[in-house]
Design an enzyme around this catalytic site. Structure first.
Site, PDB file in Angstrom:
ATOM      1  N   GLY A 112      20.740  12.140 -14.518  1.00  0.00           N
ATOM      2  CA  GLY A 112      20.833  12.559 -13.122  1.00  0.00           C
ATOM      3  C   GLY A 112      21.361  11.453 -12.230  1.00  0.00           C
ATOM      4  CD  GLU A 162      13.593  19.793 -12.236  1.00  0.00           C
ATOM      5  OE1 GLU A 162      13.051  18.760 -12.708  1.00  0.00           O
ATOM      6  OE2 GLU A 162      13.720  20.840 -12.880  1.00  0.00           O
ATOM      7  CB  CYS A 212      10.591  19.359 -15.199  1.00  0.00           C
ATOM      8  SG  CYS A 212      10.653  20.996 -14.444  1.00  0.00           S
ATOM      9  CD  GLU A 250       9.610  14.012 -17.435  1.00  0.00           C
ATOM     10  OE1 GLU A 250       9.245  15.198 -17.325  1.00  0.00           O
ATOM     11  OE2 GLU A 250      10.776  13.642 -17.220  1.00  0.00           O
ATOM     12  CE  LYS A 271      27.649  18.430 -21.312  1.00  0.00           C
ATOM     13  NZ  LYS A 271      26.526  18.884 -22.156  1.00  0.00           N
ATOM     14  N   GLY A 303      17.453  17.756 -15.845  1.00  0.00           N
ATOM     15  CA  GLY A 303      17.371  16.902 -17.022  1.00  0.00           C
ATOM     16  C   GLY A 303      16.735  15.569 -16.707  1.00  0.00           C
ATOM     17  CB  SER A 304      16.861  12.392 -18.566  1.00  0.00           C
ATOM     18  OG  SER A 304      18.238  12.048 -18.557  1.00  0.00           O
TER      19      SER A 304
END
Length: 478
Positions: free
Chosen positions: A228, A247, A284, A374, A165, A223-224
């Site tokens: 996730g 992750e 990240c 974060e 994607k 990603g976020s």
């Protein structure tokens, strides 16, 4: 013709690009997926030798298309040519890294014999591809975590077909790389079903339909935490649950101890200022939590860090949406009554990341969950500790982290305690350095306890990331 479309953001004009990218329909992607499923018997012929050949073909294709790729990458992401070259070389090395891993027989079958009740029995343990892997592209690495990123390469190295994607804000880059991969497959007479690239719509309904179809065997995601977790819950609720290797980022705490900090205040202020602000802090592993001692050296360090960050250049955020999300985080954290704003420095245009330093007390950090989230951009939170008891309480309150950095030497009495706590909280510990810069190595672990990743046993970087996408099978007496 679909009514909705995407424009990537042009970082040279600071406007949406004129090129319109239309999403793929659910039916068209599911049809390709059905064809790939029908051809699954052919996937068994995707030998290790063919995988190595494919990686070599992709390397040649990438190198021949490098100039055009650079132009797309920089225009769509706002990242500069230096960053492109770093990421491009990382991608090339990553392909070589996995080709070498396969060539050295690291996925070979293991054999063993054992005499049981007077009869010799043979055992063979094989690493089978887990199946079709859906990889969801990340925004902050248009190459290294995207169409030919670590998840894609490790899945292909495992022998798995990949359904990829594209991220909507670097679709041009993604489509260009996808075409090179498709051409490389064709040159080796391999099925196009080994790599299916698609563009989703604004509601991401194509991705959801793919997962609900029951034809995906694993998911790779960077990603976020919110997305996730959504993927983890969705895939766990399927009639046949599948693993999600997500992750999801973290605060990446940095603990400064007094003895090492003494007379090194400038050194560590400069190191951390670069790590916090480079490329607008869109990593990240950006150090988002700086824990320092309440003493003369801690105060000197704090003032030098404020000055060092103020002197660093502003960088563009990757796209307007990520900029808006970051700005909401900045405003929310700055409005917390416990937060002392040390620095808020805006850039010269609407896409630049605002450089921010906030300070809170140990108690405020522990008690307020907002400070544990974060902020994806050039923001860091400073927390001052009075003594070892303060430090233990602070570190014990942390969630799972990708990294933990310790600034200390053998004269710092707190060092063993800090290591003891952080090794349970983090996937990688750094001594007297910075966490940004995740090297592609066989010894690298890029992951950590939840919520930094979905499964702390697996890495998203390096050779061992392949083990996310293989399934052991033992053949007895064959």
């Amino acid at each position: 013709m679909p009514t909705s479309f995407f424009n990537t953001f042009n970082h040279y004009t600071l406007e949406n690009d004129a090129v319109a990218y239309y999403p793929d329909s659910i039916d068209s992607v599911l049809q390709k997926l059905d064809q790939a499923t029908t051809n699954e018997a052919g996937f068994a012929d995707f030998s290790i030798e063919l995988r190595i050949s494919l990686f070599n073909e992709i390397i040649i294709a990438l190198q021949s298309g490098k100039d055009e790729l650079r132009s797309l990458y920089c225009r769509e992401s706002g990242l500069n040519e230096k960053r492109f070259n770093i990421e491009f070389e990382r991608v090339i090395y990553q392909l070589e890294h996995f080709a070498s891993f396969l060539k050295n027989g690291n996925l070979n079958e293991e054999f063993e014999k054992k005499v049981i009740n007077g009869k010799e029995i043979s055992f063979k343990r094989s690493n089978e591809p887990i199946g079709k892997v859906l990889v969801i592209g990340a925004s902050n690495f248009p190459l290294a975590y995207s169409a030919i990123g670590g998840d894609v390469v490790s899945a292909l190295a495992a022998g798995c077909p990949v359904i990829y994607k594209a991220h909507p804000y670097h679709i041009g880059t993604s489509l260009f790389v996808a075409k090179l991969i498709e051409t490389s497959l064709s040159r080796l007479s391999l099925s196009p079903g080994f790599y299916i690239h698609y563009t989703d719509n604004h509601s991401n309904s194509v991705t959801k339909s793919i997962l609900l179809s029951g034809q995906i065997d694993a998911v790779g995601f960077t990603g976020s935490q919110s997305v996730g977790r959504y993927l983890m819950d969705l895939c766990a609720a399927l009639p046949c649950p599948i693993p999600v290797f997500a992750e999801m980022g973290s605060l990446n705490p940095v603990v400064l101890c007094s003895k090492e900090l003494e007379n090194n205040e400038q050194k560590y202020a400069d190191l951390l200022a670069v790590s916090i602000t480079n490329d607008a802090g869109q990593f990240c592993t950006k150090p988002g939590l700086i824990i320092y001692p309440k003493n003369e050296h801690g105060e000197i360090f704090k003032e030098k860090l404020i000055y060092a960050i103020a002197q660093k250049p502003h960088f563009h955020m990757l796209h307007p949406i990520i900029h808006d999300r970051y700005q909401k985080s900045v405003n929310s954290l700055s409005k917390q009554t416990e937060a002392d704003v040390l620095l808020r420095q805006s850039g010269s245009n609407s896409i630049s990341g605002e450089k921010v330093l906030l300070k809170v007390s140990t108690k405020s950090f522990i008690d307020n969950s907002c400070f544990h989230e974060e902020a994806f951009g050039p923001l860091a939170l400073l927390v001052e500790y009075c003594d070892e008891r303060d430090l233990v309480a602070l570190l014990s309150s942390l969630n799972g982290q990708l990294t933990g950095t310790i600034i200390a030497n053998e004269h710092d009495q707190a060092l063993p305690m800090v290591i003891s706590i952080l090794r349970k909280k983090c996937g990688r510990l750094i001594l007297n350095g910075v966490p940004t810069g995740v090297n592609v190595l066989s010894t690298m672990h890029h992951g950590g306890p939840y919520p930094s990743s979905s499964d702390s046993r697996f890495t998203a970087v390096g050779q061992k990331s392949i083990y996310r996408f293989v399934r052991p099978v033992t053949f007895q007496n064959f």
